[in-house]
Design an enzyme around this catalytic site. Sequence first.
Site, PDB file in Angstrom:
ATOM      1  N   THR A  57     -21.134  18.092  -0.499  1.00  0.00           N
ATOM      2  CA  THR A  57     -22.332  17.249  -0.437  1.00  0.00           C
ATOM      3  C   THR A  57     -23.533  17.941  -1.071  1.00  0.00           C
ATOM      4  O   THR A  57     -24.590  17.337  -1.216  1.00  0.00           O
ATOM      5  CB  THR A  57     -22.670  16.876   1.021  1.00  0.00           C
ATOM      6  N   ALA A  58     -23.393  19.213  -1.425  1.00  0.00           N
ATOM      7  CA  ALA A  58     -24.404  20.008  -2.152  1.00  0.00           C
ATOM      8  C   ALA A  58     -25.624  20.357  -1.307  1.00  0.00           C
ATOM      9  O   ALA A  58     -26.611  20.873  -1.839  1.00  0.00           O
ATOM     10  CB  ALA A  58     -24.843  19.299  -3.442  1.00  0.00           C
ATOM     11  N   LYS A  61     -29.139  31.403   6.568  1.00  0.00           N
ATOM     12  CA  LYS A  61     -29.829  30.270   7.195  1.00  0.00           C
ATOM     13  C   LYS A  61     -29.520  30.243   8.685  1.00  0.00           C
ATOM     14  O   LYS A  61     -28.376  30.412   9.106  1.00  0.00           O
ATOM     15  CB  LYS A  61     -29.423  28.948   6.535  1.00  0.00           C
ATOM     16  N   THR A  77     -26.033  22.715   1.200  1.00  0.00           N
ATOM     17  CA  THR A  77     -26.227  24.166   1.283  1.00  0.00           C
ATOM     18  C   THR A  77     -26.708  24.726  -0.050  1.00  0.00           C
ATOM     19  O   THR A  77     -27.644  25.534  -0.109  1.00  0.00           O
ATOM     20  CB  THR A  77     -24.916  24.858   1.697  1.00  0.00           C
ATOM     21  N   GLY A 130       0.784  -1.226   0.000  1.00  0.00           N
ATOM     22  CA  GLY A 130       0.000   0.000   0.000  1.00  0.00           C
ATOM     23  C   GLY A 130       0.815   1.274   0.000  1.00  0.00           C
ATOM     24  O   GLY A 130       0.263   2.372  -0.119  1.00  0.00           O
TER      25      GLY A 130
END
Length: 320
Positions: free
Chosen positions: A232-233, A201, A235, A44
Site C-alpha cells: 500500500t506504500a 517509527k 511505510t 469458476g
Amino acid sequence: MAVNLHGKDIKIFSAGASPEMARRISECLGLRLGGCEVGTFQDGETSVSLQESVRGSSCFIIQSTCAPVNDNLMRLLIMIDAMKRASAGCITAVVPYFGYARQDRKAKARDPISAKLVADLISTAGADRVVSMDLHAAQIQGFFNIPVDHLLGAPILGGYMKERVGKDGGDYVVVSPDLGSVTRSRNFAERIGCPLAIVDKRRQKANESEVMNLIGEVAGKKVILVDDMIDTAGTLCNAAQAVMDRGAVSVTACASHGVLSGPALERLEKSPIEEVILLDTIELPPEKLLPKIHQLSAAPVFAEAISRINEDKPVSPLFV
C-alpha cells in the site's frame, strides 16, 4: 523443440500470472514456451490443459502468486498436478513473487500460519523444487519439505544503482524504511558503497500518530529507500517524507516486488519520491505504470538459475 541440458529435456511453462516473465526466461534459454491452456470453467473452477508431452522432461512452471492470489495459486497447483500425472521427470515451481509470505508467524492468538500451508500445498501437489526471489522472511524456506532456491533481487537493483551512484557514494545514503528491512538495506548499502540510515517509527499511545525517529544522517544527501516489496506504500511514503523533512535532497525507492494495492499509486504520486525502481516479479498493468515507476527484468537471473538447476550446478554464484 525442447533443449537438452545435461541429459535432460527442459521445458518452460507459464501458468498465466507471469506470461512476460516466462517469455523472457525462455528467450534467455533459447527455448520456446511449452504449450498449455489455462482458463476458467463456467462455474469458476480453474481449467489447465497441457498441449504437449512432458514425459521424462524437466519442467519449470513460471507463476507469481500475486493478485488475484487464490486464482493464481490454484493455477499453479493444478498445473503441477497435471504434469505429475503426465509423468514429468522433475517439476520446479518458479514463483518470482510468493504470495502469503507475510503470514509467516502467529502475530496474535489463533492466527493461521498461511505461508506454511501454501508451502505444504505446493509440495503435496507434486512439485520437486521451488525457486523464488526475496521471500518476505528467509525462514519460509524451512516451511518446505523440498529444496528451495531463494534468489536475491539486490544484485539487479544494486547493479543498477551502483552505475548511477558511480564514484559519488558520499553523496548518497541508503535508508531502511523500518526496522524489519535493516539487514536488507545494510547489504544493499555495502553493495553500492554508501552509508546506512534507519527510520524507526513508534506509536506512543493508541490513537496517537506515529513518531518518526531517524538513526543516521540524511541532510544534504540523495536518499535510496530499500524494501522487499511495496504494497500500500504507506511505510515507504512516510519514510520518504521523514527524510525530506530532515534535509534530504532527493528520494529514490528500490524494491523487488511491486504489489501496489489499495491507495499505493495515489500515495506514490503525491509522495516526494522521484523514482520507484521495481523488478518485474509482478507484471504491472499499464494503468499502474506511473511515469516515476521503472521496472528492471529479473528474467536473466531466473534463466541462469534454471540452467544451473538443470545442470546440477550451484546457484550460489548468482548471489554475488
